[in-house]
Design a protein around this motif. Structure first.
Motif, PDB file in Angstrom:
ATOM      1  N   GLN A  42      -7.690   8.130   6.235  1.00 30.08           N
ATOM      2  CA  GLN A  42      -6.649   7.280   6.793  1.00 30.08           C
ATOM      3  C   GLN A  42      -7.200   5.870   6.905  1.00 30.08           C
ATOM      4  OE1 GLN A  42      -5.289   8.629  10.603  1.00 30.08           O
ATOM      5  NE2 GLN A  42      -3.878   6.945  10.855  1.00 30.08           N
ATOM      6  N   LEU A  43      -6.424   4.902   6.455  1.00 32.06           N
ATOM      7  CA  LEU A  43      -6.863   3.516   6.527  1.00 32.06           C
ATOM      8  C   LEU A  43      -6.622   2.953   7.917  1.00 32.06           C
ATOM      9  CD1 LEU A  43      -5.598   2.140   3.104  1.00 32.06           C
ATOM     10  CD2 LEU A  43      -7.915   2.850   3.715  1.00 32.06           C
ATOM     11  N   ASP A  44      -7.423   1.987   8.300  1.00 33.68           N
ATOM     12  CA  ASP A  44      -7.263   1.324   9.590  1.00 33.68           C
ATOM     13  C   ASP A  44      -5.972   0.504   9.592  1.00 33.68           C
ATOM     14  OD1 ASP A  44      -8.151  -0.747   7.832  1.00 33.68           O
ATOM     15  OD2 ASP A  44      -9.007  -1.833   9.514  1.00 33.68           O
ATOM     16  N   ALA A  45      -5.694  -0.151  10.707  1.00 34.85           N
ATOM     17  CA  ALA A  45      -4.445  -0.914  10.854  1.00 34.85           C
ATOM     18  C   ALA A  45      -4.295  -2.025   9.822  1.00 34.85           C
ATOM     19  CB  ALA A  45      -4.352  -1.493  12.263  1.00 34.85           C
ATOM     20  N   THR A  96      -7.714  -1.758   5.300  1.00 38.85           N
ATOM     21  CA  THR A  96      -8.901  -2.254   4.618  1.00 38.85           C
ATOM     22  C   THR A  96      -9.949  -1.174   4.412  1.00 38.85           C
ATOM     23  OG1 THR A  96      -8.533  -4.397   5.656  1.00 38.85           O
ATOM     24  CG2 THR A  96     -10.688  -4.034   4.686  1.00 38.85           C
ATOM     25  N   TRP A  97     -10.170  -0.335   5.421  1.00 39.48           N
ATOM     26  CA  TRP A  97     -11.214   0.680   5.350  1.00 39.48           C
ATOM     27  C   TRP A  97     -10.750   1.982   5.974  1.00 39.48           C
ATOM     28  CZ3 TRP A  97     -13.377   2.195  10.085  1.00 39.48           C
ATOM     29  CH2 TRP A  97     -13.136   1.349  11.159  1.00 39.48           C
ATOM     30  N   CYS A  98     -11.403   3.060   5.537  1.00 40.94           N
ATOM     31  CA  CYS A  98     -11.074   4.404   5.986  1.00 40.94           C
ATOM     32  C   CYS A  98     -11.653   4.636   7.380  1.00 40.94           C
ATOM     33  CB  CYS A  98     -11.625   5.431   5.003  1.00 40.94           C
ATOM     34  SG  CYS A  98     -11.382   7.136   5.539  1.00 40.94           S
ATOM     35  N   LEU A 141     -14.784   0.853   2.622  1.00 40.13           N
ATOM     36  CA  LEU A 141     -13.704  -0.044   2.226  1.00 40.13           C
ATOM     37  C   LEU A 141     -12.940   0.564   1.057  1.00 40.13           C
ATOM     38  CD1 LEU A 141     -15.606  -3.455   2.118  1.00 40.13           C
ATOM     39  CD2 LEU A 141     -14.064  -2.651   3.922  1.00 40.13           C
ATOM     40  N   ARG A 142     -11.712   0.134   0.898  1.00 39.48           N
ATOM     41  CA  ARG A 142     -10.928   0.611  -0.262  1.00 39.48           C
ATOM     42  C   ARG A 142     -11.690   0.340  -1.553  1.00 39.48           C
ATOM     43  NH1 ARG A 142      -4.688  -0.964   0.411  1.00 39.48           N
ATOM     44  NH2 ARG A 142      -4.613   0.401  -1.381  1.00 39.48           N
ATOM     45  N   THR A 143     -12.307  -0.824  -1.649  1.00 46.65           N
ATOM     46  CA  THR A 143     -13.041  -1.173  -2.872  1.00 46.65           C
ATOM     47  C   THR A 143     -14.284  -0.297  -3.047  1.00 46.65           C
ATOM     48  OG1 THR A 143     -14.195  -2.941  -1.689  1.00 46.65           O
ATOM     49  CG2 THR A 143     -12.225  -3.560  -2.925  1.00 46.65           C
ATOM     50  N   GLU A 144     -14.856   0.181  -1.931  1.00 48.88           N
ATOM     51  CA  GLU A 144     -16.027   1.045  -2.021  1.00 48.88           C
ATOM     52  C   GLU A 144     -15.643   2.474  -2.408  1.00 48.88           C
ATOM     53  OE1 GLU A 144     -18.770  -1.269   1.291  1.00 48.88           O
ATOM     54  OE2 GLU A 144     -17.450   0.350   1.926  1.00 48.88           O
ATOM     55  N   LEU A 145     -14.422   2.858  -2.108  1.00 51.14           N
ATOM     56  CA  LEU A 145     -13.929   4.181  -2.489  1.00 51.14           C
ATOM     57  C   LEU A 145     -13.662   4.265  -3.988  1.00 51.14           C
ATOM     58  CD1 LEU A 145     -11.407   4.619   0.436  1.00 51.14           C
ATOM     59  CD2 LEU A 145     -13.427   6.028   0.052  1.00 51.14           C
ATOM     60  N   PHE A 146     -13.318   3.147  -4.577  1.00 51.96           N
ATOM     61  CA  PHE A 146     -12.960   3.096  -5.985  1.00 51.96           C
ATOM     62  C   PHE A 146     -14.152   3.481  -6.853  1.00 51.96           C
ATOM     63  CE2 PHE A 146     -12.130   0.742  -9.962  1.00 51.96           C
ATOM     64  CZ  PHE A 146     -10.932   1.344 -10.304  1.00 51.96           C
TER      65      PHE A 146
END
Length: 62
Positions: free
Chosen positions: A16-19, A22-24, A30-35
């Motif tokens: 679940q992403l924060d408000a 940006t990050w889980c 971060l979304r970019t780190e998940l990629f």
């Protein structure tokens, strides 16, 4: 969630992403780190896990 050379993911199945979306809030990445996580080198993964842990600690989540 210590940095390692293992190929495991730091995911704890709370995806679940924060408000700010940006990050889980589960693993701290971060979304970019998940990629492309599977293609990351062990060193890149360790660095991401370290940053994610700091993010979680700073947010008071862990």
């Amino acid at each position: 969630m210590e940095p390692t050379d293992r190929t495991d993911t730091p995911c704890i199945s709370i995806c679940q992403l924060d408000a700010t979306e940006t990050w889980c809030i589960g693993c701290g990445r971060l979304r970019t780190e998940l990629f492309n996580w599977p293609e990351k080198s062990p060193q890149e993964r360790a660095e991401i896990i370290s940053r994610a842990r700091q993010r979680l600690l700073s947010s008071g989540r862990k």
